[in-house]
Enzyme design. Structure first.
Site, PDB file in Angstrom:
ATOM      1  N   LYS A 173      20.825  92.490 109.626  1.00  0.00           N
ATOM      2  CA  LYS A 173      22.161  93.025 109.775  1.00  0.00           C
ATOM      3  C   LYS A 173      22.075  94.461 110.288  1.00  0.00           C
ATOM      4  O   LYS A 173      21.221  95.242 109.851  1.00  0.00           O
ATOM      5  CB  LYS A 173      22.898  93.003 108.435  1.00  0.00           C
ATOM      6  CG  LYS A 173      23.115  91.600 107.874  1.00  0.00           C
ATOM      7  CD  LYS A 173      24.073  90.789 108.718  1.00  0.00           C
ATOM      8  CE  LYS A 173      24.393  89.456 108.057  1.00  0.00           C
ATOM      9  NZ  LYS A 173      25.394  88.672 108.810  1.00  0.00           N
ATOM     10  N   HIS A 303      26.276  78.443 112.895  1.00  0.00           N
ATOM     11  CA  HIS A 303      26.306  79.421 111.811  1.00  0.00           C
ATOM     12  C   HIS A 303      26.302  78.745 110.442  1.00  0.00           C
ATOM     13  O   HIS A 303      27.095  77.849 110.179  1.00  0.00           O
ATOM     14  CB  HIS A 303      27.575  80.275 111.958  1.00  0.00           C
ATOM     15  CG  HIS A 303      27.890  81.111 110.763  1.00  0.00           C
ATOM     16  ND1 HIS A 303      28.891  80.798 109.863  1.00  0.00           N
ATOM     17  CD2 HIS A 303      27.319  82.257 110.312  1.00  0.00           C
ATOM     18  CE1 HIS A 303      28.937  81.719 108.916  1.00  0.00           C
ATOM     19  NE2 HIS A 303      28.005  82.613 109.155  1.00  0.00           N
TER      20      HIS A 303
END
Length: 371
Positions: A173, A303
């Site tokens: 991230k 996803h």
């Protein structure tokens, strides 16, 4: 043909062992995630055949999905479970006043996936084989160890564990308030892992266009597999412009909540599409996205929800990626085999999973409708 006789809906609250944060938390737009709301659906016909499906919501929306699913479930009773496309339309019309995207289709997704699971079980085939598999395993990467709340030392430890367990790539991230912090963290991981380990980054929609351009330019030498969601999920033109401007592929699509939204993204032009079957309305709608992506010769990287997406990715002609999250492991009795950087299909029919006792213990509400 047997007709649908019973539909059971359950709301399950899955707790996370550690609260997790991405860029949306650091910008103050969301709170750390402590749990995932999971919507289970089981559809049973008069002959006793059944199918299982699920949808989910993070941070908010779980009770709404469950409530909507309970409202529209009676529309399935008495129907032929093989008529999946027609039943998707019927469920959509049953809840037409709330539209055909977002929460409305996410509730439908659990039923749709259950019907596909039943169809594959009746055929005695894993779902991927029913759809027409191109491969028996799919490249996979891990995300759950790369969140922004984790220090670099922890990320490196988790990355080493993931690679040792046979996972093929690592996603980090990004989206810190200071872009220099992002660059320092990603550089440290790249240097530690070396150039041969597939590495991705995910900004979770938190950059504006100028910042995204600067960061994409700074990341170019790092040999990333992709840069994910550098912009708002609905900034299709902005993502397309980044795809044209940089060699590093741009990936997006996980937050889109209908097949129609994905069509607009594909038309705009992006390198990698990341549809989420529970978010777009289930497998029926995902297959429409997959066909459009194939026509545009795009890469596919679904996803989350690996229990579903390993089957769909295996049926995609171009070599895809599947995201590895272990969060859902306690919900199911079976787990996918991972080795040599790939997630392997099982020989079990349908999705190949059954609900665990732990999932039943975490169930907070159940509703059943019968013919």
């Amino acid at each position: 043909m047997d007709r649908i006789e019973r539909v059971t809906i359950s709301s399950v609250t899955l707790p996370l062992s550690v609260p997790v944060s991405d860029a949306k938390v650091l910008t103050g737009r969301q709170r750390p995630m402590t749990e995932v709301a999971v919507l289970f659906a089981e559809v049973t016909d008069a002959g006793g055949a059944s199918g299982f499906g699920f949808s989910y919501s993070k941070r908010a929306g779980g009770p709404g999905q469950y409530a909507h699913a309970c409202e529209i479930a009676p529309a399935l009773l008495g129907e032929d479970p093989s008529d999946i496309g027609r039943l998707w339309d019927k469920l959509a019309w049953a809840g037409a006043s709330v539209g055909r995207s977002g929460l409305a289709v996410q509730a439908i997704a659990a039923f749709d996936i259950a019907l596909w699971d039943m169809k594959a079980k009746r055929a005695g085939l894993p779902l991927a084989k029913l759809l027409g598999a191109h491969r028996d395993s799919v490249r996979c990467y891990n995300t759950s160890g790369g969140f922004l709340h984790a220090p670099v030392s922890s990320i490196l430890e988790r990355a080493a564990e993931s690679l040792a367990a046979g996972i093929g790539g690592i996603k980090l991230k990004v989206g810190q308030p200071s872009t220099s912090v992002d660059l320092t963290r990603v550089t440290a991981v790249r240097e530690k892992l070396g150039d041969d380990v597939p590495l991705m980054v995910d900004a979770n929609q938190q950059w504006d266009r100028p910042t995204a351009r600067r960061m994409c330019r700074a990341f170019e030498p790092m040999n990333l597999v992709w840069i994910e969601e550098p912009l708002d999920a609905y900034d299709f033109d902005g993502h397309a412009a980044l795809s044209r401007a940089f060699d590093t592929p741009i990936a997006t699509g996980e937050m889109l909540a209908s097949a129609a939204e994905h069509m607009a993204l594909i038309d705009a032009g992006v390198d990698i599409v990341q549809p989420d079957a529970p978010r777009v309305g289930g497998i029926t709608q995902f297959l429409k996205v997959m066909a459009a992506a194939e026509r545009a010769h795009l890469q596919l990287a679904p996803h989350f929800a690996r229990e579903i997406h390993v089957h769909l990715a295996a049926a995609y002609p171009l070599e895809p990626w599947v995201e590895h999250f272990e969060w859902f492991d306690p919900l199911f009795n079976e787990h996918l085999e991972i080795a040599d950087g790939r997630m392997h299909l099982s020989a079990r029919p349908g999705l190949g999973v059954t609900v665990s006792d732990q999932a039943r213990a975490w169930t907070v509400a159940t509703h059943e409708v019968t013919a």
